[in-house]
Scaffold this motif. Sequence first.
Motif, PDB file in Angstrom:
ATOM      1  N   MET A   1       0.838  -1.206   0.000  1.00 46.56           N
ATOM      2  CA  MET A   1       0.000   0.000   0.000  1.00 46.56           C
ATOM      3  C   MET A   1       0.863   1.242   0.000  1.00 46.56           C
ATOM      4  N   LYS A   2       0.289   2.314  -0.517  1.00 47.58           N
ATOM      5  CA  LYS A   2       0.958   3.599  -0.414  1.00 47.58           C
ATOM      6  C   LYS A   2       0.466   4.295   0.849  1.00 47.58           C
ATOM      7  N   VAL A   3       1.422   4.769   1.660  1.00 41.17           N
ATOM      8  CA  VAL A   3       1.103   5.440   2.917  1.00 41.17           C
ATOM      9  C   VAL A   3       1.687   6.842   2.877  1.00 41.17           C
ATOM     10  N   LEU A   4       0.858   7.826   3.189  1.00 41.92           N
ATOM     11  CA  LEU A   4       1.298   9.220   3.254  1.00 41.92           C
ATOM     12  C   LEU A   4       1.348   9.640   4.715  1.00 41.92           C
ATOM     13  N   ILE A   5       2.520  10.055   5.168  1.00 39.66           N
ATOM     14  CA  ILE A   5       2.706  10.472   6.556  1.00 39.66           C
ATOM     15  C   ILE A   5       2.784  11.983   6.618  1.00 39.66           C
ATOM     16  N   LEU A   6       1.970  12.576   7.474  1.00 38.14           N
ATOM     17  CA  LEU A   6       1.947  14.026   7.650  1.00 38.14           C
ATOM     18  C   LEU A   6       2.798  14.370   8.864  1.00 38.14           C
ATOM     19  N   GLY A   7       4.006  14.881   8.604  1.00 42.58           N
ATOM     20  CA  GLY A   7       4.904  15.248   9.680  1.00 42.58           C
ATOM     21  C   GLY A   7       6.182  14.434   9.675  1.00 42.58           C
ATOM     22  N   SER A   8       7.343  15.117   9.814  1.00 45.36           N
ATOM     23  CA  SER A   8       8.628  14.408   9.777  1.00 45.36           C
ATOM     24  C   SER A   8       9.450  14.654  11.035  1.00 45.36           C
ATOM     25  N   GLY A   9       8.753  14.752  12.187  1.00 41.05           N
ATOM     26  CA  GLY A   9       9.469  14.704  13.450  1.00 41.05           C
ATOM     27  C   GLY A   9       9.866  13.272  13.748  1.00 41.05           C
ATOM     28  N   VAL A  10      10.318  13.013  14.972  1.00 44.23           N
ATOM     29  CA  VAL A  10      10.778  11.665  15.297  1.00 44.23           C
ATOM     30  C   VAL A  10       9.639  10.645  15.194  1.00 44.23           C
ATOM     31  N   ILE A  11       8.403  11.058  15.464  1.00 40.51           N
ATOM     32  CA  ILE A  11       7.278  10.125  15.365  1.00 40.51           C
ATOM     33  C   ILE A  11       6.986   9.795  13.902  1.00 40.51           C
ATOM     34  N   ASP A 397       2.498  -2.066  12.263  1.00 38.43           N
ATOM     35  CA  ASP A 397       1.790  -3.339  12.436  1.00 38.43           C
ATOM     36  C   ASP A 397       0.296  -3.167  12.206  1.00 38.43           C
ATOM     37  N   MET A 398      -0.279  -2.099  12.762  1.00 35.89           N
ATOM     38  CA  MET A 398      -1.709  -1.854  12.597  1.00 35.89           C
ATOM     39  C   MET A 398      -2.078  -1.705  11.121  1.00 35.89           C
ATOM     40  N   ILE A 399      -1.316  -0.895  10.414  1.00 37.20           N
ATOM     41  CA  ILE A 399      -1.614  -0.628   9.011  1.00 37.20           C
ATOM     42  C   ILE A 399      -1.395  -1.880   8.159  1.00 37.20           C
ATOM     43  N   SER A 400      -0.445  -2.708   8.566  1.00 34.75           N
ATOM     44  CA  SER A 400      -0.137  -3.932   7.817  1.00 34.75           C
ATOM     45  C   SER A 400      -1.089  -5.071   8.143  1.00 34.75           C
ATOM     46  N   GLY A 401      -2.000  -4.851   9.100  1.00 31.09           N
ATOM     47  CA  GLY A 401      -2.940  -5.899   9.466  1.00 31.09           C
ATOM     48  C   GLY A 401      -2.362  -6.947  10.390  1.00 31.09           C
ATOM     49  N   ARG A 402      -1.216  -6.606  11.030  1.00 28.12           N
ATOM     50  CA  ARG A 402      -0.598  -7.530  11.987  1.00 28.12           C
ATOM     51  C   ARG A 402      -0.959  -7.122  13.410  1.00 28.12           C
ATOM     52  N   LYS A 403      -0.984  -8.069  14.298  1.00 29.25           N
ATOM     53  CA  LYS A 403      -1.220  -7.778  15.706  1.00 29.25           C
ATOM     54  C   LYS A 403       0.062  -7.229  16.316  1.00 29.25           C
ATOM     55  N   PRO A 404       0.028  -6.019  16.897  1.00 28.97           N
ATOM     56  CA  PRO A 404       1.241  -5.463  17.512  1.00 28.97           C
ATOM     57  C   PRO A 404       1.756  -6.353  18.638  1.00 28.97           C
ATOM     58  N   ASP A 405       3.041  -6.220  18.932  1.00 29.37           N
ATOM     59  CA  ASP A 405       3.666  -7.027  19.983  1.00 29.37           C
ATOM     60  C   ASP A 405       3.124  -6.696  21.366  1.00 29.37           C
ATOM     61  N   ILE A 406       2.582  -5.500  21.545  1.00 29.33           N
ATOM     62  CA  ILE A 406       1.975  -5.124  22.823  1.00 29.33           C
ATOM     63  C   ILE A 406       0.503  -4.814  22.583  1.00 29.33           C
TER      64      ILE A 406
END
Length: 417
Positions: A1-11, A397-406
Amino acid sequence: MKVLILGSGVIGVTSAWYLAEAGHQVEVIDRQPGSALETSFANAGEISPGYASPWAGPGMPVKALKWLFMKHSPLVVRPSFDPAQWRWILQMLRNCTLARYQVNKSRMVPIAEYSRDVLRQLRADTRIAYDERSMGTLQLFRTQKQLDGSADDVAVLKELGVPYEVLDPAGCIAAEPGLADVSNLIVGGLRLPEDETGDCHLFTQRLAAMAAQRGVSFQYETTIEAIETEGERIGAVRTSKGRLQADVYVMAMGSFSTPMAQTLGIRLPVYPVKGYSITVPITNAAKAPVSTIMDESYKVAITRLGDRIRVGGTAELSGFNRRLHPARRETLELSLRGLFPSAGNVGEASFWTGMRPMTPDGTPIVGPSRYRNLFFNTGHGTLGWTMACGSGRVMADMISGRKPDIDATELSLQRYA
């Protein structure tokens, strides 16, 4: 998938890294000319999972009232007619009970500890360097009342299985030899040996460069003008450089996520809590801090970053006001001179301020929105650097449809529903 991220701070950059690692096509946009030039630029430098605690606690209202009348107060409130400011304050006050404090801390510590572990793995895999140190954090108490008051935090640390050491003055000096000249000021300390330090700006810029080598596209000096919706989905983002489309969108704009989310009819409980720092060149390494010292009296963090000392602190509620107030610099200098009087040249210090994106309960907002292809990764407050890698990994993980480790269920905006 194409993902667009708004913001380039550390997060935003850590989100981009882990999304690219998961095989997605990633594009990052930011209005600044480079990554980590706002809140991530000159923070205190701590990676402190053990201190992942909400500001809202049982004694906070009384403390806040006292602080308002102190010259070197850790809290400054500049009242305005902004309803968002008062709404946020009221929401925070509602969280100032022991029960809510315990719940909120139990949400914060797992993502913070997970993030530290993810960062360590990233460091091992990539050899990324950012003036990092893994030598713990020392919370320094100048009064017996402060030391006695740490018992509640110790109880929570014990319950959560976080390693800690309660130190007498000699133990504090053994951990931080530079304090030897001011031993008369020290009553005791709480040390968290698993905590780390590092230059967040340097880390983010180097990770962005590595992400670009992996195919992540960074569009700087790009202002977001509007977000277009199509029913229950985001259709596009209109920017100063044209209309951008993706399959999924991640809002990682720090405090600026709130006004942007408002244009979509979403009330995001994130408010800018202004922080200040000075960066001081070291002139006597033997007298400088080894890692991070939390000066409990002024709520100031003093951190060793290579050949510099970063001193950060103060919580100022003044909206998006970027003015540098000299009185805040005086407090930072007072703390440094009081504990490490001969470590650095304060006269050559650079002075900075940034907007910490704070939620009323202290827990970040990491997860989906009411729009099926829009996710939030914001609201980390003073712990953005501490929680960045873990939040980025959870988001991927969320976007990829995987269950996060926590379990990230209670990190979502849904908890405010």
